[in-house]
Design a protein around this motif. Structure first.
Motif, mmCIF file in Angstrom:
data_model
loop_
_atom_site.group_PDB
_atom_site.id
_atom_site.type_symbol
_atom_site.label_atom_id
_atom_site.label_comp_id
_atom_site.label_asym_id
_atom_site.label_seq_id
_atom_site.Cartn_x
_atom_site.Cartn_y
_atom_site.Cartn_z
ATOM 1 N N SER A 9 1.254 -1.289 0.278
ATOM 2 C CA SER A 9 -0.102 -0.467 -0.443
ATOM 3 C C SER A 9 1.051 0.998 0.235
ATOM 4 C CB SER A 9 -1.002 -0.150 1.388
ATOM 5 O OG SER A 9 -0.556 -0.212 2.189
ATOM 6 N N ARG A 10 2.070 1.409 0.460
ATOM 7 C CA ARG A 10 3.223 2.408 0.687
ATOM 8 C C ARG A 10 3.515 2.813 -0.729
ATOM 9 N NH1 ARG A 10 6.488 4.170 5.679
ATOM 10 N NH2 ARG A 10 4.933 4.365 6.226
ATOM 11 N N LEU B 173 1.233 4.022 -2.656
ATOM 12 C CA LEU B 173 0.902 5.708 -2.922
ATOM 13 C C LEU B 173 1.988 5.981 -3.107
ATOM 14 C CD1 LEU B 173 -0.904 5.421 0.846
ATOM 15 C CD2 LEU B 173 -1.675 5.598 -1.106
ATOM 16 N N ASP B 174 2.746 5.583 -3.005
ATOM 17 C CA ASP B 174 3.951 6.645 -3.631
ATOM 18 C C ASP B 174 4.052 6.950 -5.313
ATOM 19 O OD1 ASP B 174 5.089 7.339 -0.882
ATOM 20 O OD2 ASP B 174 6.945 5.474 -1.226
ATOM 21 N N LEU C 224 1.435 6.911 -7.539
ATOM 22 C CA LEU C 224 0.492 7.219 -7.458
ATOM 23 C C LEU C 224 1.379 8.602 -7.415
ATOM 24 C CD1 LEU C 224 -2.563 5.278 -6.033
ATOM 25 C CD2 LEU C 224 -2.285 6.047 -8.186
ATOM 26 N N SER C 225 1.413 9.201 -6.187
ATOM 27 C CA SER C 225 2.246 11.009 -5.834
ATOM 28 C C SER C 225 3.317 11.121 -6.709
ATOM 29 C CB SER C 225 2.496 10.775 -4.007
ATOM 30 O OG SER C 225 3.379 10.118 -3.814
#
Length: 80
Positions: free
Chosen positions: A35-36, A39-40, A42-43
């Motif tokens: 998940s991290r 998110l990394d 995607l950002s």
């Protein structure tokens, strides 16, 4: 290999007699890592697209100073 700690929390509420009891468990290391990383990524993609749009706008407006400032900000995204 280190084992991940699992914690179960059981709560009994007197108003819920004869109903199912649910247990909560910590997320595994693999799920947290995945998940991290998601998110990394995607950002990273979002920030890169925003700078791309700003650079294109600076080119369209023939704003050299803004283009040079943004191209310096864009340098970390060119190393892939």
């Amino acid at each position: 290999m280190r084992k991940q700690k699992v914690i179960y929390v059981l709560r009994r509420n007197p108003g819920f007699r004869n109903r199912e009891v649910t247990a909560k468990r910590e997320l595994s290391f693999g799920i947290r890592l995945a998940s991290r990383l998601l998110l990394d990524e995607l950002s990273y993609q979002f920030n890169k697209e925003q700078i791309d749009k700003q650079i294109n706008l600076a080119i369209d407006n023939d704003d050299r100073q803004e283009f040079h400032r943004l191209s310096e900000k864009y340098q970390p995204y060119t190393w892939e």
